[in-house]
Write a protein that holds these residues in place. Sequence first.
Motif, PDB file in Angstrom:
ATOM      1  N   UNK A   1       0.792  -1.237   0.000  1.00 24.18           N
ATOM      2  CA  UNK A   1       0.000   0.000   0.000  1.00 24.18           C
ATOM      3  C   UNK A   1       0.822   1.284   0.000  1.00 24.18           C
ATOM      4  N   UNK A   2       2.147   1.232   0.030  1.00 30.35           N
ATOM      5  CA  UNK A   2       2.916   2.472   0.134  1.00 30.35           C
ATOM      6  C   UNK A   2       3.899   2.605  -1.034  1.00 30.35           C
ATOM      7  N   UNK A   3       3.438   3.092  -2.172  1.00 31.31           N
ATOM      8  CA  UNK A   3       4.287   3.145  -3.364  1.00 31.31           C
ATOM      9  C   UNK A   3       5.553   3.985  -3.196  1.00 31.31           C
ATOM     10  N   UNK A   4       5.491   5.085  -2.426  1.00 34.91           N
ATOM     11  CA  UNK A   4       6.664   5.962  -2.332  1.00 34.91           C
ATOM     12  C   UNK A   4       7.833   5.301  -1.626  1.00 34.91           C
ATOM     13  N   UNK A   5       7.623   4.133  -1.011  1.00 35.62           N
ATOM     14  CA  UNK A   5       8.701   3.425  -0.326  1.00 35.62           C
ATOM     15  C   UNK A   5       9.591   2.647  -1.283  1.00 35.62           C
ATOM     16  N   UNK A   6       9.226   2.583  -2.567  1.00 38.35           N
ATOM     17  CA  UNK A   6       9.939   1.750  -3.537  1.00 38.35           C
ATOM     18  C   UNK A   6      10.185   2.531  -4.817  1.00 38.35           C
ATOM     19  N   UNK A   7      11.287   2.239  -5.449  1.00 38.01           N
ATOM     20  CA  UNK A   7      11.598   2.907  -6.708  1.00 38.01           C
ATOM     21  C   UNK A   7      10.642   2.465  -7.800  1.00 38.01           C
ATOM     22  N   UNK A   8      10.386   1.151  -7.902  1.00 33.55           N
ATOM     23  CA  UNK A   8       9.508   0.640  -8.952  1.00 33.55           C
ATOM     24  C   UNK A   8       8.124   1.264  -8.856  1.00 33.55           C
ATOM     25  N   UNK A   9       7.545   1.267  -7.670  1.00 33.91           N
ATOM     26  CA  UNK A   9       6.188   1.792  -7.519  1.00 33.91           C
ATOM     27  C   UNK A   9       6.148   3.310  -7.609  1.00 33.91           C
ATOM     28  N   UNK A  10       7.238   3.984  -7.247  1.00 34.80           N
ATOM     29  CA  UNK A  10       7.293   5.431  -7.464  1.00 34.80           C
ATOM     30  C   UNK A  10       7.299   5.741  -8.949  1.00 34.80           C
ATOM     31  N   UNK A  11       8.073   4.956  -9.721  1.00 34.45           N
ATOM     32  CA  UNK A  11       8.067   5.110 -11.176  1.00 34.45           C
ATOM     33  C   UNK A  11       6.684   4.803 -11.743  1.00 34.45           C
ATOM     34  N   UNK A  12       6.008   3.861 -11.139  1.00 33.36           N
ATOM     35  CA  UNK A  12       4.705   3.398 -11.616  1.00 33.36           C
ATOM     36  C   UNK A  12       3.610   4.429 -11.371  1.00 33.36           C
ATOM     37  N   UNK A  13       3.711   5.144 -10.261  1.00 34.46           N
ATOM     38  CA  UNK A  13       2.561   5.922  -9.804  1.00 34.46           C
ATOM     39  C   UNK A  13       2.465   7.310 -10.407  1.00 34.46           C
ATOM     40  N   UNK A  14       3.525   8.116 -10.337  1.00 30.38           N
ATOM     41  CA  UNK A  14       3.341   9.516 -10.707  1.00 30.38           C
ATOM     42  C   UNK A  14       4.662  10.197 -11.024  1.00 30.38           C
ATOM     43  N   UNK A  15       4.614  11.246 -11.844  1.00 36.04           N
ATOM     44  CA  UNK A  15       5.830  12.022 -12.096  1.00 36.04           C
ATOM     45  C   UNK A  15       6.301  12.756 -10.851  1.00 36.04           C
ATOM     46  N   UNK A  16       5.379  13.093  -9.950  1.00 32.50           N
ATOM     47  CA  UNK A  16       5.776  13.796  -8.730  1.00 32.50           C
ATOM     48  C   UNK A  16       6.686  12.921  -7.880  1.00 32.50           C
ATOM     49  N   UNK A  17       6.331  11.666  -7.672  1.00 36.87           N
ATOM     50  CA  UNK A  17       7.171  10.759  -6.905  1.00 36.87           C
ATOM     51  C   UNK A  17       8.499  10.506  -7.621  1.00 36.87           C
ATOM     52  N   UNK A  18       8.423  10.323  -8.927  1.00 34.16           N
ATOM     53  CA  UNK A  18       9.631  10.007  -9.698  1.00 34.16           C
ATOM     54  C   UNK A  18      10.631  11.151  -9.639  1.00 34.16           C
ATOM     55  N   UNK A  19      10.167  12.359  -9.929  1.00 33.51           N
ATOM     56  CA  UNK A  19      11.070  13.507  -9.952  1.00 33.51           C
ATOM     57  C   UNK A  19      11.551  13.838  -8.541  1.00 33.51           C
ATOM     58  N   UNK A  20      10.693  13.676  -7.546  1.00 32.29           N
ATOM     59  CA  UNK A  20      11.109  13.946  -6.168  1.00 32.29           C
ATOM     60  C   UNK A  20      12.215  12.989  -5.732  1.00 32.29           C
ATOM     61  N   UNK A  21      12.092  11.706  -6.068  1.00 30.72           N
ATOM     62  CA  UNK A  21      13.146  10.746  -5.734  1.00 30.72           C
ATOM     63  C   UNK A  21      14.436  11.080  -6.476  1.00 30.72           C
ATOM     64  N   UNK A  22      14.306  11.509  -7.710  1.00 29.08           N
ATOM     65  CA  UNK A  22      15.479  11.952  -8.475  1.00 29.08           C
ATOM     66  C   UNK A  22      16.174  13.106  -7.778  1.00 29.08           C
ATOM     67  N   UNK A  23      15.412  14.054  -7.261  1.00 32.32           N
ATOM     68  CA  UNK A  23      15.999  15.213  -6.586  1.00 32.32           C
ATOM     69  C   UNK A  23      16.601  14.837  -5.236  1.00 32.32           C
ATOM     70  N   UNK A  24      15.997  13.881  -4.528  1.00 33.31           N
ATOM     71  CA  UNK A  24      16.602  13.384  -3.283  1.00 33.31           C
ATOM     72  C   UNK A  24      17.975  12.811  -3.575  1.00 33.31           C
ATOM     73  N   UNK A  25      18.034  11.948  -4.581  1.00 35.03           N
ATOM     74  CA  UNK A  25      19.316  11.338  -4.937  1.00 35.03           C
ATOM     75  C   UNK A  25      20.297  12.390  -5.441  1.00 35.03           C
ATOM     76  N   UNK A  26      19.820  13.332  -6.256  1.00 35.07           N
ATOM     77  CA  UNK A  26      20.705  14.372  -6.768  1.00 35.07           C
ATOM     78  C   UNK A  26      21.302  15.219  -5.662  1.00 35.07           C
ATOM     79  N   UNK A  27      20.498  15.528  -4.652  1.00 32.66           N
ATOM     80  CA  UNK A  27      20.993  16.326  -3.522  1.00 32.66           C
ATOM     81  C   UNK A  27      22.071  15.584  -2.750  1.00 32.66           C
ATOM     82  N   UNK A  28      21.801  14.332  -2.403  1.00 28.15           N
ATOM     83  CA  UNK A  28      22.755  13.562  -1.602  1.00 28.15           C
ATOM     84  C   UNK A  28      23.987  13.177  -2.420  1.00 28.15           C
TER      85      UNK A  28
END
Length: 590
Positions: free
Chosen positions: A184-211
């Motif tokens: 039930x929690x897509x944002x906890x996974x890369x696959x389901x973040x890619x699956x669900x929305x551009x907001x989750x996908x781009x946000x995860x990209x920015x988290x990784x880019x920052x770190x």
Amino acid sequence: MPKLTMSNSGDTPEITPDAASNRTERRLVGAMIAAALFLTSFSALLGYALVPPGMQFVGSAYNIDDFNVYLSWLHQTTDGQFFQHNLFTTDPQPSLLFSFLFSLMGLIARVTHLPLAIVLHLTRIAGGWGLLWLAYRFITLCFPKDRVARLASLGFLCFSSGLGWMHWSQWSDKNPPGAPIDAFQPEAYTFLSLYLSPLFTVSTLLILGTLYGLLLSFRTGRMRYASIAGLCGFVLGNIHSYDVFHIAAAWGLFLVVWTIWKRGRAVARVWAHAVWALALTMPTTLYIYYIYRTNAVFNERAHSLTLSPPLWQYVLGYGLVFFLAVCALVLAWRYSRAKSRLADAIGMPAPRGEAGTFWGWSNGTTLMFVACWAVAGLCVIHLPFNFQRKMLMGEHIPLCILAGWAASTLTQQLAPRARYAVVSLLVLLTFPSNALFLVRDANHLQVNSSETSQWPFLNANYLAVADWLTRNTPQGAAIAMSPIEALYLPGMTGRTVWAGHWSETPHYGETIQAFTRFSGSETADSDRRDFLKSTRAQYLVYPKDVSKMAYTTHSGQTRTFTDFAASPPPYLIPVYSNDGYAVFQIDLAK
């Protein structure tokens, strides 16, 4: 040939990765990324392929509620609005919120004239490619000389889930409480973040880019990487602000541990770079906080409860990846102990703060950072906020990197072909929950339902109402409708609805009850007028056939719905009608 560079300590040469010249690895990486992007687009492609005659696919088979929120934001930007308005409530609100991401998508939609749902999917795919490509670059920085660890880490990142498949009977149709988080929690996974929305996908990209930028700044001593990290954080603070907590926890824990490890020597520059990156990040985050304090509607939305479940649901939710990540930490600890014992045996002091190669890692501090990131991500979701579990986004990355290293290390005694076969099998063993996610949504498409009972396909009558409202009502018009059915109108028409989304609409549950009372056949006319006045709406959309509609009162009595289409009261002026719905203009002066 490998290229030698100097490490952060200034005296230890490192070997930078030569993987870019390896065609086999590049092809494998490209194939994994392509497979992940295809699989995460499968339900959307299936939805467009299965559209029944006369109907329209909304663009998503899962979490249709939030997908329509994204459509409403995007519709406003295509209408030329910079600031976003919450179109799921008629409560007064200042228009202060804006999004760099949705402004960009709105520009794309205006230039290309593509359907809004298609723009969302194209952005999701482009962001997904960028995320996985950057993740591979980050993984290569971690393991410049261990191809198996690189491929295993990326494989886990692209495809892994947890043990939720063992509880499939609980979530084969709905999102249940008490299941592992991969149910039930897509944002906890890369696959389901890619699956669900551009907001989750781009946000995860920015988290990784920052770190990633902060780590490069740490290793090279160059301020420009800290600036890049700060700019990524700046954009992230605008589009998904609570992820800043995740970043701050990950890098903050690493700096504390590293400072203790170094006994406080030669740490000022790294802390200064972190402060600079934080200074660049904070303006957008503070602006969101200002909106939170001044906008009652946004404040109510932010207080929607998404609390963290018990820890065991996270452990089972990451499953094999979590187990391998723990194995990696144990292996690193045992290696450090063995190295210390060897130093004691030959009469040398145990190394502290060394940055040389560390058992397949580029250096010990890289391992230290990834381990701190993994630990911090599981700690930050227990901060005292209503949106606790949402801050888990990004945690999947360090867990997969640690798991990939453990898989490589534990299989290093096998023959090459057997080693690759075993590691590939480990990756495949983590995919079943994601596969069942796709199966569930495919089943929902067959019956026009979803895990929240919303429709992935809209019928011709609903489409005709949305088209009429778009063409015949002013842009600022507000519409009252059953809150459950009104969900789609903001994204389709750009018009405000009185109520339509479980978290975007304040007191959503109460609005459903209020509309039911308004529709009841025994409700007093004065109460109906009071209700319509409270909605601040100029139009009412009401079902045409109420013969099968009824509700039960608290006292157990069954009440039918009023047929306004057959006999409208004077304050409801019929302006449009089809086989499914009637549209009334509200005039309470009559």
